[in-house]
Structure formats: C-alpha cells, structure tokens
Design an enzyme around this catalytic site. Structure first.
Site, mmCIF file in Angstrom:
data_model
loop_
_atom_site.group_PDB
_atom_site.id
_atom_site.type_symbol
_atom_site.label_atom_id
_atom_site.label_comp_id
_atom_site.label_asym_id
_atom_site.label_seq_id
_atom_site.Cartn_x
_atom_site.Cartn_y
_atom_site.Cartn_z
ATOM 1 N N GLU A 1 -31.444 1.419 13.320
ATOM 2 C CA GLU A 1 -31.388 2.782 12.812
ATOM 3 C C GLU A 1 -30.086 3.070 12.056
ATOM 4 O OE1 GLU A 1 -33.693 5.666 12.864
ATOM 5 O OE2 GLU A 1 -34.681 3.724 12.666
ATOM 6 N N ASN B 1 -23.103 8.895 14.570
ATOM 7 C CA ASN B 1 -22.901 10.338 14.688
ATOM 8 C C ASN B 1 -24.104 10.996 15.386
ATOM 9 O OD1 ASN B 1 -21.445 12.736 14.160
ATOM 10 N ND2 ASN B 1 -22.660 13.143 12.335
ATOM 11 N N HIS C 1 -34.492 8.506 16.640
ATOM 12 C CA HIS C 1 -33.368 7.903 15.920
ATOM 13 C C HIS C 1 -32.302 7.387 16.878
ATOM 14 C CE1 HIS C 1 -30.171 7.186 13.111
ATOM 15 N NE2 HIS C 1 -29.422 8.108 13.684
ATOM 16 N N ASP D 1 -26.761 3.615 13.513
ATOM 17 C CA ASP D 1 -26.422 4.745 12.675
ATOM 18 C C ASP D 1 -25.176 4.381 11.856
ATOM 19 O OD1 ASP D 1 -27.103 7.870 12.447
ATOM 20 O OD2 ASP D 1 -24.933 7.728 12.633
ATOM 21 N N TRP D 2 -24.180 5.259 11.753
ATOM 22 C CA TRP D 2 -22.981 4.952 10.983
ATOM 23 C C TRP D 2 -22.202 3.791 11.576
ATOM 24 C CZ3 TRP D 2 -22.035 6.176 6.203
ATOM 25 C CH2 TRP D 2 -22.638 7.315 5.638
#
Length: 307
Positions: free
Chosen positions: A118, A29, A263, A94-95
């Site tokens: 990350e 995201n 990130h 991430d996700w």
C-alpha cells in the site's frame, strides 16, 4: 523503545529479535512504529526487526522544519547512519514505502531486499486514484481547508482507523496513534504528507524522487522484492492495474495476496503480512548470517573500490 540523536532532534524506534540482517519497518501517515506491533513478532525469532517513528511522528522529535520529503529522508538517513546499518532488508507501508524505495535507490549496495505494501510505486494521475482517496486529498491540498481538517479537527487520526481499515480499531489501539498530536502545531507532519502526494506531475521534487526509484526498481534484478496485495476495500492504493504495472516494471518481484484489508493493512492482516514476509525472507536466505550477509559485504566492497 530506544532513542538515538539525529541532526538537531531524535528518532525513537522499536527493536526486537536478533541475528540475520536487520529488517527495517517504515510506517506512513498518520501512523508510527505502533503499526508493526503485530507484524514484527513473526520475524523477531529469526531476524533483527527495527521500526522507527519518522521525524515529527510517534515518539520521535518534532523539530521546526517543513516536513517535506527531503526533510524526512534526511532525518531517516541520519538514523541509518547512527545505528550503522549497512546491510538491510526494508519493509515499507504508505509513505514509509516511498522512503524505503528512495533510500534503496540512493544506497543500492546496502539493500538486500525490499517488501512493499500500500505505497506509492510510481507517480499518479488523478484518474488512477480511488475516488474516495482523490476527494480527500483534494480537500487536504486546498489552502485553509486542509489546515482546518488536519490541524484543527485532527481528521487524519480520527478517521484513519475507522475508514482506512475493514475492522475499526478500539480506543486502546487508537490512543498510541493519537497521543503524539495533542495540538494543531504538533499535527503539521500529518498535513505535509498529503500535500506531497505525487499527482499529475506535482510536487515536482517528489515526482523526481519517485522517478529515480522507479529506475532502481527496474534495474535491480539482484535485489529480491515482495509486493503484498489486498482486496475488499475502496481505500486501497494498489489495485489490479498497479499490480499489473508492478509485474511489468519491477525486477525480481514476487507478489503475494494477503486477503481483505483496508489501506492500513497491518491493522487488518498483521498475521498474514508477518507470515508472508517471514516466508520470503527465508526463501532468499535473508535471515541467516551466511550467504546474504557475505554477498552484501562483497557488493559494498566492490562499489567502494569503483568509487
């Protein structure tokens, strides 16, 4: 870009390269497959690179669903089945990393390797989150405030590629991220994600899934894993403490540092990330049509006989 129908909608994905095991790149995201545009060329000459847009994101469909973790996993499962992907290497940010780990834990016989950066490696406490990230997530999870920030002001898109990277992106590279979200309703997936962040035991369903894939991470010594790390940014999810936890709790783990990044590291360090993944794939024979593929087929057959 290609498109495949899944359930009641569609998923769009980028594909490049050929030969070897499929390497599936999963974004988080508020990004899309666009995140991997400068990473996949490093492996496209020796493997089949696939990068889907998650449901509700990028050019994929936007069905009328809640966009919870289970929803995302269900549509992603359907994409894997539609493409008949049986032996895969997963790369997740991430996700996308959480979804990759969740899929791996539920389909262990079909995973040849997994690379992570990350992402959510375990449930978190508030104290474990970087202070800037903690403040943002508290705002996003506050009723009314989150809707204003994400749905009305589109703050995720407008800030992620300035504050979540060390080198802010130009408009030409931001526009593909912005284009899929012209209205507040279209931005619902962007708000759903931060409200699923596994903090202090909530939400329980996401914490349960992460706990399950943590068990797989600890027990899957036959599956090579790569953790890419970075420095120089207060927005990083994976710092020294999480790296130490990973070394102690993830079987068959290799850690490679890829330099300074925010990130959204594939925007800051695409070449370092691409080279690191390519080296790791080669080191474990995951780009050949030989041992890695045959070993995977043998494991699938063995599990089918045991079922």
């Amino acid at each position: 870009m290609a498109t495949v129908n899944v359930i009641d909608s569609h998923i769009t994905y980028a594909e490049s390269g050929e030969g070897g095991l499929p390497v599936v790149f999963l974004h988080g995201n508020p990004t899309s497959s666009h995140l991997w545009r400068n990473v996949t060329p490093h492996i496209a000459g020796q493997a089949r690179a696939l990068a889907p847009d998650l449901i509700g994101m990028g050019a994929s469909g936007k069905p009328d669903i809640d966009y919870g973790f289970a929803d995302q996993a269900r549509y992603l499962d359907a994409w894997f089945e539609a493409l008949e992907l049986r032996d895969v290497v997963l790369v997740g940010h991430d996700w996308g990393g959480a979804l990759a780990l969740d899929w791996a834990a539920r389909h262990p016989a079909r995973v040849r390797g997994i690379a992570l950066l990350e992402t959510m490696l375990k449930p978190l406490s508030s104290e474990e989150m970087p202070p800037p990230a903690r403040a943002r997530f508290e705002a996003f999870r506050t009723p009314g405030v989150g809707e204003r920030l994400v749905l009305e002001e589109n703050v995720f898109i407008e800030t992620a590629f300035k504050g979540g990277v060390l080198t802010p992106l130009g408009e030409e590279d931001v526009e593909p991220y912005r284009a899929p979200y012209p209205t507040p309703r279209s931005r619902r997936p962007l708000l759903a994600w931060p409200r699923m962040m596994p903090i202090d035991g909530e939400p329980a369903d996401v914490v349960a899934r992460i706990t399950d894939y943590d068990s797989w991470l600890a027990d899957s010594a036959d599956v090579p894993k790569l953790l890419l790390t970075f420095d120089s940014s207060p927005t990083l999810l994976i710092g020294e403490d999480m790296i130490a936890w990973s070394r102690e709790n993830i079987a068959a783990l290799e850690v490679e540092h890829c330099g300074p990044a925010g990130h959204h590291a594939p925007e800051d360090q695409p070449d370092a990330i691409g080279r690191a993944i390519a080296r790791w794939l080669n080191a474990h024979g995951l780009t050949s049509n030989g041992a890695g593929r045959e070993q995977g087929r043998a494991r699938v057959a063995q599990e089918s006989q045991s079922a």
